[in-house]
Enzyme design. Sequence first.
Site, mmCIF file in Angstrom:
data_model
loop_
_atom_site.group_PDB
_atom_site.id
_atom_site.type_symbol
_atom_site.label_atom_id
_atom_site.label_comp_id
_atom_site.label_asym_id
_atom_site.label_seq_id
_atom_site.Cartn_x
_atom_site.Cartn_y
_atom_site.Cartn_z
ATOM 1 N N ASP A 61 1.083 -0.866 -0.202
ATOM 2 C CA ASP A 61 0.156 0.295 -0.078
ATOM 3 C C ASP A 61 0.995 1.553 -0.079
ATOM 4 O O ASP A 61 0.465 1.933 -0.931
ATOM 5 C CB ASP A 61 -0.885 0.334 1.171
ATOM 6 C CG ASP A 61 -1.935 -1.345 0.984
ATOM 7 O OD1 ASP A 61 -2.312 -1.694 0.250
ATOM 8 O OD2 ASP A 61 -2.582 -1.649 1.948
ATOM 9 N N HIS A 84 5.175 21.797 3.823
ATOM 10 C CA HIS A 84 4.153 21.559 3.607
ATOM 11 C C HIS A 84 3.443 20.289 3.344
ATOM 12 O O HIS A 84 3.840 19.110 4.194
ATOM 13 C CB HIS A 84 3.902 22.074 1.501
ATOM 14 C CG HIS A 84 4.748 20.943 0.717
ATOM 15 N ND1 HIS A 84 6.290 20.785 0.855
ATOM 16 C CD2 HIS A 84 4.030 19.785 -0.154
ATOM 17 C CE1 HIS A 84 6.679 19.900 0.273
ATOM 18 N NE2 HIS A 84 5.540 19.440 -0.467
ATOM 19 N N ASP A 205 15.807 21.140 -4.276
ATOM 20 C CA ASP A 205 14.731 19.985 -4.913
ATOM 21 C C ASP A 205 15.729 19.985 -6.058
ATOM 22 O O ASP A 205 15.465 21.116 -6.590
ATOM 23 C CB ASP A 205 13.448 21.291 -4.546
ATOM 24 C CG ASP A 205 11.822 20.665 -5.686
ATOM 25 O OD1 ASP A 205 12.179 19.514 -5.782
ATOM 26 O OD2 ASP A 205 10.840 21.091 -5.265
ATOM 27 N N ALA A 242 -6.276 15.791 -4.524
ATOM 28 C CA ALA A 242 -7.102 15.789 -3.243
ATOM 29 C C ALA A 242 -6.930 17.526 -2.589
ATOM 30 O O ALA A 242 -7.148 17.849 -1.705
ATOM 31 C CB ALA A 242 -7.012 15.116 -3.019
ATOM 32 N N HIS A 244 -4.729 19.853 -3.997
ATOM 33 C CA HIS A 244 -4.207 21.356 -5.056
ATOM 34 C C HIS A 244 -5.818 22.048 -4.779
ATOM 35 O O HIS A 244 -6.096 22.808 -5.455
ATOM 36 C CB HIS A 244 -4.435 20.622 -6.636
ATOM 37 C CG HIS A 244 -3.512 21.658 -6.857
ATOM 38 N ND1 HIS A 244 -2.655 22.831 -7.012
ATOM 39 C CD2 HIS A 244 -2.272 21.365 -8.427
ATOM 40 C CE1 HIS A 244 -2.535 23.568 -8.045
ATOM 41 N NE2 HIS A 244 -1.846 22.441 -8.842
ATOM 42 N N GLY A 376 4.546 21.777 -9.976
ATOM 43 C CA GLY A 376 4.703 22.613 -8.728
ATOM 44 C C GLY A 376 6.826 22.395 -8.351
ATOM 45 O O GLY A 376 6.329 23.272 -7.080
ATOM 46 N N HIS A 377 7.209 22.252 -8.732
ATOM 47 C CA HIS A 377 8.524 21.698 -9.099
ATOM 48 C C HIS A 377 9.358 23.322 -9.766
ATOM 49 O O HIS A 377 9.567 22.851 -10.835
ATOM 50 C CB HIS A 377 9.152 21.304 -8.720
ATOM 51 C CG HIS A 377 9.014 19.809 -7.449
ATOM 52 N ND1 HIS A 377 9.434 19.745 -6.487
ATOM 53 C CD2 HIS A 377 7.403 19.094 -8.002
ATOM 54 C CE1 HIS A 377 8.569 18.505 -5.709
ATOM 55 N NE2 HIS A 377 7.544 18.833 -6.840
ATOM 56 N N HIS A 399 15.013 15.337 -2.692
ATOM 57 C CA HIS A 399 14.250 14.864 -3.234
ATOM 58 C C HIS A 399 14.317 14.956 -5.096
ATOM 59 O O HIS A 399 14.161 15.528 -5.525
ATOM 60 C CB HIS A 399 13.068 16.184 -3.281
ATOM 61 C CG HIS A 399 12.315 16.321 -3.587
ATOM 62 N ND1 HIS A 399 11.274 16.333 -4.465
ATOM 63 C CD2 HIS A 399 10.657 15.976 -2.255
ATOM 64 C CE1 HIS A 399 10.024 15.860 -4.679
ATOM 65 N NE2 HIS A 399 9.442 16.113 -2.968
ATOM 66 N N ASP A 452 1.118 -2.956 4.281
ATOM 67 C CA ASP A 452 0.007 -3.061 3.287
ATOM 68 C C ASP A 452 -0.375 -4.240 4.717
ATOM 69 O O ASP A 452 -0.745 -4.824 5.805
ATOM 70 C CB ASP A 452 0.879 -4.588 2.993
ATOM 71 C CG ASP A 452 0.825 -5.628 1.724
ATOM 72 O OD1 ASP A 452 -0.588 -5.758 2.051
ATOM 73 O OD2 ASP A 452 0.664 -7.027 1.718
#
Lengths: 561, 561
Positions: A61, A84, A205, A242, A244, A376-377, A399, A452
């Site tokens: 998962d 964030h 980043d 969900a 943004h 976003g980067h 990242h 899992d």
Amino acid sequence: MSHPHPELGSPPPLPQGGLRIIALGGLGEIGRNMAVFEYDGRLLIVDCGVLFPDPEQPGVDLILPDFDYIRDRLDDVEAIVLTHAHEDHIGAVPYLLRERRDIPLVGSRLTLAFIEAKLTEHRIQPVKHQVVEGERHTFGPFDLEFFAVNHSIPDAVAVAIRTPAGIVLHTGDFRMDQLPSDGRLTDLGGFARLGSEGVDLLMSDSTNAEVPGFVTSEREIGPVIDEVIRTSSKRVIVASFASHVHRVQQVMDAAARHGRKVALIGRSMVRNMGVARDLGYLHVPPDLIVDGREIEGWPPEDVVLICTGSQGEPMAALSRMANRDHPIRVAEGDTVLLASSLVPGNETAVNKVINGLTRWGARVVHKGNAKVHVSGHAAAGELLYVLNLVRPSNFMPVHGEWRHLRAHAKLAALTGVPDDNIVIAEDGVVVDLVDGQAKITGAVQAGYVYVDGSSVGEITDVSLKDRRILGDEGFVSVVVVVDSTTGKVTAGPEIHARGSGIDPTAFEDIIPQIEKALQDRAADGVVDMQQIRQVVRRTVGRWVSDTYRRRPMIIPVVVEV
Amino acid sequence: MSHPHPELGSPPPLPQGGLRIIALGGLGEIGRNMAVFEYDGRLLIVDCGVLFPDPEQPGVDLILPDFDYIRDRLDDVEAIVLTHAHEDHIGAVPYLLRERRDIPLVGSRLTLAFIEAKLTEHRIQPVKHQVVEGERHTFGPFDLEFFAVNHSIPDAVAVAIRTPAGIVLHTGDFRMDQLPSDGRLTDLGGFARLGSEGVDLLMSDSTNAEVPGFVTSEREIGPVIDEVIRTSSKRVIVASFASHVHRVQQVMDAAARHGRKVALIGRSMVRNMGVARDLGYLHVPPDLIVDGREIEGWPPEDVVLICTGSQGEPMAALSRMANRDHPIRVAEGDTVLLASSLVPGNETAVNKVINGLTRWGARVVHKGNAKVHVSGHAAAGELLYVLNLVRPSNFMPVHGEWRHLRAHAKLAALTGVPDDNIVIAEDGVVVDLVDGQAKITGAVQAGYVYVDGSSVGEITDVSLKDRRILGDEGFVSVVVVVDSTTGKVTAGPEIHARGSGIDPTAFEDIIPQIEKALQDRAADGVVDMQQIRQVVRRTVGRWVSDTYRRRPMIIPVVVEV
């Protein structure tokens, strides 16, 4: 530029006055970002996220950072800074808090609100410490200063970590949108001021370090979304992340302009947008929202649905619509807008969704055919600004996968950071900042921890290897009941197979061969269960391989009576 | 535009003078292209390719068209026209020839040479009928005319099929490179002449129908490859498709210019380039080639390796180099050039290869960061030329997923083909051309036929569903030995699990529960093996679900003694 070698051993003790940095995730992968800073025996954590599995990790998962390195030292942790509220930065917090509940969570207002909503589902009430850009806060030996950064979620921050070892600037995720819809720019002025003060180490980043040039402003997406909605004669379905908030705001504004109602579909979408609205990050025009369960009652030309599933997740509403397995029946003339990035690894799933929706007659608008998403980067051209303004003595790309880290290291070298001061580290690699010089000094364990179902860390790489074999080839199990004193077979062999693609009747051919092999073995009079298993495995394995050129898992089961 | 509906039934008999067209593959997918034409009881096949499996088809090697529709009518087949030698057009030929060996294979010289080399490995000696563009050949009622088309393999052709029902033009795969390196252009003049004669149905390549504009000329790739080799200080490794003769030519020319030797790596690369060289399609500069086994002996700066594996195939040389599992050790300063497309579905695998190679210090050049590949398929702007020159009465987009077929249909409508004369069909859909009108009249079976190891068609969708469950969740098998007269358990329960991620010691908890459930059941005195299995499955399934929130496959095995 130094880069790690497999032969790295345990690090030496950290010299007095030195700062130790270990990423437990996020280096060599996009996901499960987590960096541990140590000074004078105290620890500070920056981010604690999850990684999503790939096909090599079937059935998993989530993947967590390995907390083993800090497990015995949880009491030394002063705080977790959350830059964030994206899952790859906060998703593992509930799992870490299970081990020590009262670690303070440090972050901006929206970040803490999103993580709190999430922790409620895990029945955890966290200790929160809210911060605002421009502020300084002290946690043990760590003096933290926060900077606004612009990202694909509101209220993201970078953090400067001051200790007697020097100043470290960790950018978190950021982009350089110069005309952001909420007016909140990445604080380059602050970065410049910090640079004048002298940044000893910049951790920045790397996601888009391979992408040349600049990222388009989020502002340019609005008119495209508006145009899509304006020119749609039937239903419009928009899929997005969900979290943004800015994108959802643009969709809501466009819907309102064209007299359409909006329904939010999907648990995380409803939850997060509720939080964002309550805190004033999302401005919902009056009478815009309609309950998702009532939306089928409205004329198609009067509605916009905003849902999750933009990554082709099979259980999300969008995939189910594509498969006609959802109450909302996509029809000729409908428009589906994928207003999101395509996360690497999800291409096949998203392609299936696009084809499924197209088959039912929908027009599908996505980043491949319209400007409906921006990253976003920051891209390479923008990363150079940060490097030039901060002028760090040492640089460590974070990242990113190897390709991104190397590309970012190259940018740093171009701006004048000396090769010896550029550190490319992988997860678990120990970087010590001592006397102003960052160096790799060793490595600690930082493996994948798999979630899992309800278990964490019980699925091992051996289980996953078994799953890959079972998934590709299925299995053949052979049960033999043996008299434990005589070694005589009293029942069986009985064969069960699944996923092997072998017709069950074919097993009649092999049963006599197994019987014969067992008889031959029994002739020597020794009763050895291990040997019986081996004879069965070998006989069946050879037969399958010769007859079918396949290698299912062979499971001999010998039951003694 | 008509499109198929799930309720399509068997087609009515084909009216006298009509032409029936059924795609057994290639519509709704990119792969296993195969179209069957029927006139007056006789059949003509155009292409017979394979489709490569996706993660939903674990362990499958290849997917074939379902030959069932023509199986009883193989003697009616006049010929198989092969438009070019890519696997998605010729890969299933060996499987069809197994059913009838003497079906004539019709194609250009290189196409037949490539398929023959392949058939030799299957020990099949085909009946060949070589054709050249501009020629006409008759097979039964089918009068065929061939046209040169440019594609990412030499010697591709389009075919016009004349019957009393009208003229059908099938483009095969093509692009519109106006400056092709071999000077062989797509024959637009021929298409125009045919158009003036009156094309009743155009079947045209839809792969890039969603891509606006035009495809860059192959010619522009050469200088980029040259530059990459020129600026490389160490070894250069180029990965490409084993059939891309033009690309290999460009690499060889550049290597020769810069004084490097070339080694070909990979069985199919060596085989195909040998054929292409022997027939004069590949011009190998003298003394250029070095045996792949000797290449490690040469200084890195003096060699170029050309290998397969550009799609991240795990067993190919390139993936093994990325994993340090190959005699060739990629090192700091080496350059790897992926001079190929990225076939949808392979993104994750290719990304792993790029990261692996980057980790060892290689510079990786690929279509994401340099112009090292152009598509082999005409884009939307070019497809319009074909539509405008051919001016077909009816149009049927082929070679594409739903998104591509719909986009191509839209282009046809823009050029003036009436909506009623545009047919979007899926695999198995029956299209009849009668009295100058193409119409969907029914559907026949056209499912996936899976090749796995040496078996063809034995793996069913049920096996694949089992594999997906086993691959995601593993299994738990429970063996119980039962006295067939008393129903008493005489041995077991014994539990074996693989891939379930459940610690074997945990099963001790459930064994007493199984025993109790079996005793409760036995109390009623009935000996029913089916019932025993059900009790075991339910008890174990519930325990796993409650304890671990997982759903492995539960396999109860009851052995009677």
